[in-house]
Design a protein around this motif. Structure first.
Motif, mmCIF file in Angstrom:
data_model
loop_
_atom_site.group_PDB
_atom_site.id
_atom_site.type_symbol
_atom_site.label_atom_id
_atom_site.label_comp_id
_atom_site.label_asym_id
_atom_site.label_seq_id
_atom_site.Cartn_x
_atom_site.Cartn_y
_atom_site.Cartn_z
ATOM 1 N N ARG A 97 31.699 39.098 58.789
ATOM 2 C CA ARG A 97 32.914 38.282 58.749
ATOM 3 C C ARG A 97 32.889 37.351 57.536
ATOM 4 N NH1 ARG A 97 34.146 35.224 64.003
ATOM 5 N NH2 ARG A 97 31.949 34.615 63.872
ATOM 6 N N THR A 98 32.909 37.949 56.371
ATOM 7 C CA THR A 98 33.019 37.189 55.114
ATOM 8 C C THR A 98 33.913 37.975 54.164
ATOM 9 O OG1 THR A 98 31.234 38.214 53.842
ATOM 10 C CG2 THR A 98 30.599 36.488 55.400
ATOM 11 N N VAL A 99 34.605 37.249 53.313
ATOM 12 C CA VAL A 99 35.405 37.913 52.274
ATOM 13 C C VAL A 99 34.491 38.626 51.305
ATOM 14 C CG1 VAL A 99 36.937 37.497 50.311
ATOM 15 C CG2 VAL A 99 37.312 36.258 52.451
ATOM 16 N N MET A 100 33.374 38.009 50.983
ATOM 17 C CA MET A 100 32.474 38.530 49.970
ATOM 18 C C MET A 100 31.900 39.900 50.350
ATOM 19 S SD MET A 100 29.362 36.374 48.260
ATOM 20 C CE MET A 100 30.493 35.042 47.857
ATOM 21 N N ASP A 101 31.777 40.173 51.634
ATOM 22 C CA ASP A 101 31.227 41.451 52.070
ATOM 23 C C ASP A 101 32.310 42.500 52.290
ATOM 24 O OD1 ASP A 101 28.228 41.016 52.481
ATOM 25 O OD2 ASP A 101 29.103 39.277 53.500
ATOM 26 N N ARG A 102 33.566 42.133 52.037
ATOM 27 C CA ARG A 102 34.639 43.096 52.292
ATOM 28 C C ARG A 102 35.605 43.244 51.122
ATOM 29 N NH1 ARG A 102 36.327 41.212 58.344
ATOM 30 N NH2 ARG A 102 37.682 43.033 58.236
ATOM 31 N N PHE A 103 35.537 42.323 50.180
ATOM 32 C CA PHE A 103 36.448 42.373 49.037
ATOM 33 C C PHE A 103 35.741 41.877 47.796
ATOM 34 C CE2 PHE A 103 40.281 42.466 51.796
ATOM 35 C CZ PHE A 103 41.071 43.332 51.056
ATOM 36 N N ILE A 104 36.179 42.364 46.650
ATOM 37 C CA ILE A 104 35.838 41.773 45.353
ATOM 38 C C ILE A 104 37.022 40.892 44.972
ATOM 39 C CG2 ILE A 104 35.427 42.230 42.908
ATOM 40 C CD1 ILE A 104 34.158 44.890 43.784
ATOM 41 N N SER A 105 36.763 39.605 44.847
ATOM 42 C CA SER A 105 37.849 38.637 44.687
ATOM 43 C C SER A 105 38.091 38.256 43.234
ATOM 44 C CB SER A 105 37.525 37.357 45.468
ATOM 45 O OG SER A 105 37.527 37.581 46.857
ATOM 46 N N SER A 106 39.363 38.071 42.937
ATOM 47 C CA SER A 106 39.787 37.463 41.674
ATOM 48 C C SER A 106 40.874 36.452 42.003
ATOM 49 C CB SER A 106 40.328 38.518 40.701
ATOM 50 O OG SER A 106 39.309 39.392 40.292
ATOM 51 N N TYR A 107 41.169 35.587 41.033
ATOM 52 C CA TYR A 107 42.187 34.565 41.230
ATOM 53 C C TYR A 107 43.243 34.660 40.135
ATOM 54 C CZ TYR A 107 39.244 32.151 44.667
ATOM 55 O OH TYR A 107 38.503 31.835 45.781
ATOM 56 N N THR A 108 44.425 34.206 40.474
ATOM 57 C CA THR A 108 45.497 34.067 39.488
ATOM 58 C C THR A 108 46.433 32.964 39.967
ATOM 59 O OG1 THR A 108 47.225 35.206 38.231
ATOM 60 C CG2 THR A 108 46.980 35.817 40.556
ATOM 61 N N PRO A 109 46.891 32.071 39.090
ATOM 62 C CA PRO A 109 47.833 31.043 39.548
ATOM 63 C C PRO A 109 49.123 31.624 40.095
ATOM 64 C CG PRO A 109 46.873 30.421 37.447
ATOM 65 C CD PRO A 109 46.467 31.838 37.699
ATOM 66 N N THR A 110 49.622 32.681 39.425
ATOM 67 C CA THR A 110 50.850 33.348 39.853
ATOM 68 C C THR A 110 50.739 34.830 39.545
ATOM 69 O OG1 THR A 110 51.907 33.015 37.699
ATOM 70 C CG2 THR A 110 52.290 31.318 39.372
ATOM 71 N N VAL A 111 51.597 35.624 40.171
ATOM 72 C CA VAL A 111 51.655 37.053 39.846
ATOM 73 C C VAL A 111 52.098 37.225 38.397
ATOM 74 C CG1 VAL A 111 52.630 39.281 40.509
ATOM 75 C CG2 VAL A 111 52.246 37.526 42.256
ATOM 76 N N ARG A 112 52.970 36.350 37.968
ATOM 77 C CA ARG A 112 53.454 36.427 36.588
ATOM 78 C C ARG A 112 52.311 36.301 35.597
ATOM 79 N NH1 ARG A 112 57.889 32.268 33.968
ATOM 80 N NH2 ARG A 112 57.897 33.137 31.865
ATOM 81 N N MET A 113 51.348 35.439 35.877
ATOM 82 C CA MET A 113 50.222 35.270 34.968
ATOM 83 C C MET A 113 49.321 36.497 34.993
ATOM 84 S SD MET A 113 48.152 31.768 34.414
ATOM 85 C CE MET A 113 47.240 31.495 32.886
ATOM 86 N N LEU A 114 49.249 37.149 36.132
ATOM 87 C CA LEU A 114 48.499 38.396 36.221
ATOM 88 C C LEU A 114 49.188 39.480 35.392
ATOM 89 C CD1 LEU A 114 46.030 39.644 37.587
ATOM 90 C CD2 LEU A 114 47.487 40.228 39.529
ATOM 91 N N HIS A 115 50.502 39.514 35.470
ATOM 92 C CA HIS A 115 51.278 40.455 34.659
ATOM 93 C C HIS A 115 51.005 40.222 33.170
ATOM 94 C CE1 HIS A 115 54.815 42.829 33.432
ATOM 95 N NE2 HIS A 115 55.088 41.841 32.602
ATOM 96 N N HIS A 116 50.930 38.966 32.784
ATOM 97 C CA HIS A 116 50.657 38.644 31.384
ATOM 98 C C HIS A 116 49.262 39.119 30.983
ATOM 99 C CE1 HIS A 116 50.449 36.294 27.675
ATOM 100 N NE2 HIS A 116 49.296 35.810 28.091
ATOM 101 N N ALA A 117 48.277 38.937 31.857
ATOM 102 C CA ALA A 117 46.905 39.337 31.535
ATOM 103 C C ALA A 117 46.782 40.846 31.367
ATOM 104 C CB ALA A 117 45.957 38.860 32.630
#
Length: 978
Positions: free
Chosen positions: A728-748
């Protein structure tokens, strides 16, 4: 007959000549008014001199009209000036004076008629006067001064900012032109100060506030005995009070009160124009009361303001009466807050009602008075429990919120207030109001403002707006569930990270533009870089910095030029969307790489908005209340402090950290994972960890202070033992990344130009920054990383035992200039140094390099860089991903996001202070996984910067597996980017 009287003056004694001369002028004035000029009697060469002789009479008529606001006097003056202009030849210098006076006459006429045509003619006449005065320097200053006054007045009524900008420019020119006329120069300085004050009130540019104070001081210094001394003192006092509101420097406020009292002492006895002096001092005393709560200041403010209203002559324009009534109402409402009294509330409501009634046409201040009236009615409704007052208040406030020409800040404020009051009874209407408010935010922070000014404007208006709008949109059951979720996501995208979005608007890929329109591309880049050069927005100190305010004026000019260049670019074939936000379809396409989870934590409700290839859906999060997030974040950061304090219980601190991570799992992460499974994103079993899927978190607000990637029960050994079990941890079930907004992810993820030649790396290591504790393991970290990075360039400060500022082999001392010079040639940069978050001004959060005390490497400095070939930035420093300032949490202003804006699609940052020994270990492990690991699955691109999220996941989880009970050591590191 006028000609005969004039001719007789040439041979009469002086006393009789003067009487006949005056009679002649009046007769000529009568002739001009009637349109007959005795052309049969007056030789043509004498027509212009005689017309000039009538000018003093016209001027005295104008002065009387200004003092008495008499329509008949105004009409007489207008007729005189128009007739005189007909008689004056084009080259006559007195035409400039006549035109300038006529513009003032027309301005008086506009005050009576409020007809836009009168205001427009006044402006054009004043501009013509300046052109006519250009060859005659003695007349130029007065003409420029009147042009500034006319433009300023038109702005006050119509709110077109270009008028105010032109007024400021004209008044600056008037000051320069009046170099040899001390009284005239002082008058122009005061007019300039007033125009700058109004511009600050409408744009919140601190440079305008400082220049307004400085110019008023200069006027008083050069003309201490000016006939209008009381007015000049009042202007300085009002500017000081205005600056205090922004900076909180009490010395400005105290000086404003003293200056206001001095102004009243200078007012001539019986002077009919004392209202501005009384009202300004009243407003200043109100400010001081709000700081000191000394009741005497408040009571004096009320009496002064009442006296200002009583002192107004009946012939004053209605707009002036409205202004002083509104000031009185504001002071009465403050007194009613502290000592509720029906009389004060009734008087305030009546005053604002009268102010609104007095504001005819589409006056700029009309919506402001209406907003204040709505607020006063609400206050009275709470006092008297009056449903009628409440309904009337809501009606007034709705009008303001929906008024297209109301000041943007007023529209946003009133929309939020109405939505708050009606959310339970009318979620659909409230959602619509907040949607308009969110879409108005870009108007609140135009690029003409510096970074610090835009932060200030957003911080007072936008905190929580986007998530409140999303919450109400999700509660609007008149819309289908999928459409509600899409609307909510669009609102969060529109109202979160507004400043980052503005930066992204000018970071489009320029490759095609440079190939097809190189000149436009060069203009665009030059203007963008000039505007982005706003590196260090230092706050006002309350002093008067040297300079003429050129920086603010230059920003205005550059912003206008950039807008024009963008229009030209978008008019080119294939570039219609250049510099514009991505369409919703483009944002939805970002889910192809993995789900994006956007959180909206509001006082109304909390939800996660799940962006997947199937669209957008919402996941209600009832445990994730705003109060709970605040409590957990406070507990978490107190525990972080205790975890490193020698006199605190460190074991208990780690236990608290784990409890917060467990709560974060139950309140946020687990419901999201369950919802993702429900829409088809089944999660792999724990024993097949190399195929972990990716997820992008967009937490925002207070939630952005907590490590979602580390949520879970890390010390729980009861799960994970059977083949199908999942920890029951995120770390054992997902590889996490962060973004302030979807728009910023689109830019990246936008296409990027291919790197020329082999990839180079930059290592910036500062083990012993001047004035800071040494970082004992930074030098070792730099050596480890250097062995793993491709073609490294070293910027390494000398270690403490070294003699002198000798750099490491092959490198230079790491200063801000050296780093910024090297960044464009390096695709990868690794920082190992101290870092800090500035919670007052997050744009000044910084990395501590060798010259941090003189030239800090801040968020502002990094965000102004544009790097085409950047790939990965690793910030092995403290608190580089911590959003600073409670009002700006949604803006995600920190070093990690600054490097994202600069062009790095992958950035590794930290949420809090990290142990430098553990930081060195994680960094080495990260680069080993980055460059030597094989692809771990479909989501893993293989060795290289694009594998940054996977590499960090493995590096951090390895430390977690060794120290599961000590999350402070490993949970701070996060990946931001594509």
């Amino acid at each position: 007959m006028g000609w005969l009287h004039f001719h007789r003056t040439q041979s009469l004694p002086p006393d009789q000549a003067e009487a006949n001369h005056e009679l002649a002028i009046r007769l000529f004035a009568w002739c001009f008014i009637k349109g007959t000029r005795d052309t049969g009697e007056i030789p043509q060469p004498l027509l212009a001199p005689l017309a000039g002789a009538v000018l003093p009479f016209a001027a005295s008529t104008l002065e009387r009209a200004r003092e008495t606001m008499d329509p008949a006097g105004q009409q007489l003056a207008e007729t005189l000036y128009r007739r005189i202009l007909v008689c004056l030849p084009e080259a006559d210098p007195e035409r400039a004076l006549c035109l300038s006076h006529l513009s003032i006459v027309l301005l008086l006429k506009y005050g009576l008629t409020l007809a836009a045509s009168d205001a427009d003619e006044a402006v054009e006449t004043a501009r013509t006067a300046v052109q006519a005065a250009a060859p005659h320097p003695p007349l130029l200053a007065a003409s420029l001064n009147n042009l500034g006054l006319v433009l300023h007045t038109r702005f006050n009524h119509m709110g077109v900012l270009a008028d105010l900008d032109e007024a400021v420019d004209a008044l600056r020119d008037a000051v320069e032109a009046a170099a040899d006329d001390v009284p005239g120069r002082a008058s122009s300085l005061i007019q300039l100060s007033r125009a700058l004050k109004v511009r600050y009130e409408n744009t919140r540019a601190l440079t305008d506030a400082d220049e307004a104070v400085r110019t008023a001081r200069t006027a008083l210094r050069i003309a201490p005995d000016h006939p209008n001394l009381s007015s000049h003192l009042t202007t300085l006092g009002s500017c000081l009070a205005m600056r205090y509101e922004r900076t909180g420097i009490l010395a400005d406020l105290d000086e404003a009160v003293e200056t206001g009292r001095a102004a009243l002492q200078c007012v001539p006895k019986g002077w009919p124009h004392v209202a501005p002096d009384l009202s300004t001092l009243a407003a200043t005393l109100l400010m001081r009361f709000e700081h000191t709560t000394v009741r005497a200041d408040l009571d004096e403010a009320v009496e002064l303001s009442r006296a200002a209203v009583r002192s107004l002559p009946a012939y004053y324009p209605a707009a002036d009466h409205a202004l002083y009534l509104s000031v009185l109402a504001r002071i009465l409402l403050v007194r009613a807050e502290h000592t509720p009294a029906a009389d004060d509330l009734d008087e305030a409501v009546a005053a604002l009602g009268a102010a609104l009634d007095s504001t005819r046409g589409d006056h700029l201040h009309g919506t402001v008075y209406r907003a204040h009236l709505g607020g006063a009615l609400l206050q009275r409704a709470e006092f008297s429990n009056s449903a009628r007052d409440r309904e009337r208040a809501l009606a007034e406030l709705r009008q303001v919120a929906e008024h297209a020409t109301a000041p943007p800040s007023i529209r946003v404020t009133t929309a939020r207030l109405v939505a708050q009051l009606t959310a339970a009874s009318d979620p659909a209407g409230s959602a619509a109001l907040l949607e308009k408010a969110v879409m108005t935010l870009p108007e609140v922070v135009p690029r003409r403002l510096g970074r610090g000014d835009r932060q200030h404007a957003l911080g007072t208006l936008a905190a929580g707006l986007a998530v409140d709008a999303a919450a109400l949109a999700l509660a609007d059951t008149s819309v289908t569930a999928p459409d509600r979720a899409v609307r909510a996501l669009r609102l969060v995208e529109g109202g979160r990270a507004v400043l980052l979005s503005q930066a992204l608007d000018t970071r489009d890929d320029l490759t095609s533009l440079r190939k097809r329109h190189p000149d436009l591309a060069a203009q665009f880049v030059g203007l963008r870089e000039a505007l982005d050069r706003d590196a260090e927005p230092l706050p006002s100190t309350g002093g008067d910095p040297a300079g003429g305010g050129g920086d603010g004026a230059e920003r205005h000019r550059l912003a206008e030029e950039l807008s024009l260049v963008l229009e030209h670019i978008r008019a080119c074939d294939g570039f219609a969307g250049f510099g514009l936000p991505p369409h919703l379809d483009e944002l939805l396409a970002e889910a192809a790489h993995g789900p994006v989870v956007t959180f909206a934590v509001s006082s109304h409700r909390s939800d996660a908005l799940l962006l997947t290839p199937d669209g957008v859906s919402s996941c209600p999060l009832p445990q994730l209340t705003l109060e709970a997030v605040l409590h957990q974040a406070e507990s978490f950061y107190r525990a972080l402090e205790d975890a490193t304090a020698p006199d605190r219980d460190r074991v208990a601190a780690q236990r608290t950290l784990r409890r917060v991570l467990e709560w974060l799992w139950e309140a946020a992460a687990e419901p999201v994972l369950t919802a993702l499974e429900a829409v088809g994103h089944a999660l792999p079993p724990a024993h097949n960890e190399d195929e972990l899927p990716r997820v992008w978190w967009a937490p925002g607000g207070l939630l952005g202070l907590l490590p979602l990637h580390a949520a879970g029960f890390h010390t729980d050994t009861t799960t994970g033992t059977s083949p199908g079990a999942r920890r029951r941890t995120v770390m054992d079930r997902f590889i996490s990344s962060y973004t302030p907004t979807v728009r910023m992810l689109h830019h990246a993820r936008r296409p990027r130009p291919a790197a020329a030649g082999d990839v180079r790396s930059l290592i910036v290591a500062v083990p012993d920054a001047p004035g800071l504790p040494p970082l004992q393991h930074v030098a070792e970290e730099a050596r480890r990383v250097r062995a793993l990075l491709p073609r490294p360039i070293n910027l390494t400060a000398p270690e403490p035992h070294d003699e002198g500022p000798r750099p490491a082999p092959g490198g230079d001392v790491p200063t801000t200039a050296a780093v910024l010079a090297r960044l464009p040639e390096c695709a990868i940069v690794h920082f190992a140094c101290h870092g800090a978050t500035d919670h007052t001004d997050p744009s000044r959060s910084r990395l501590f390099l060798h010259d941090h005390d003189t030239t800090p490497l801040t968020v502002s400095a990094l965000a102004s860089v544009d790097l085409d070939h950047a790939r990965l930035a690793y910030l092995s420093a403290c608190s580089t991903a911590t959003p600073g300032g409670p009002d700006l949490l949604e803006e995600a202003i920190h070093l990690t996001s600054a490097l994202r804006v600069a062009g790095f699609p992958h950035v590794v940052g930290t949420l809090w202070s990290v142990d430098d020994q553990m930081a060195a270990e994680i960094a080495e492990s990260f680069y080993r996984h980055l460059f030597t690991g094989a692809p771990a699955g479909p989501a893993d691109p293989g060795p290289g910067p694009d594998r940054a999220a996977v590499a960090l996941h493995h590096a951090v989880r390895a430390v977690r597996d060794r120290y599961p009970a000590t999350p402070s050591l490993w949970a701070a590191h996060l990946h931001s980017g594509r």
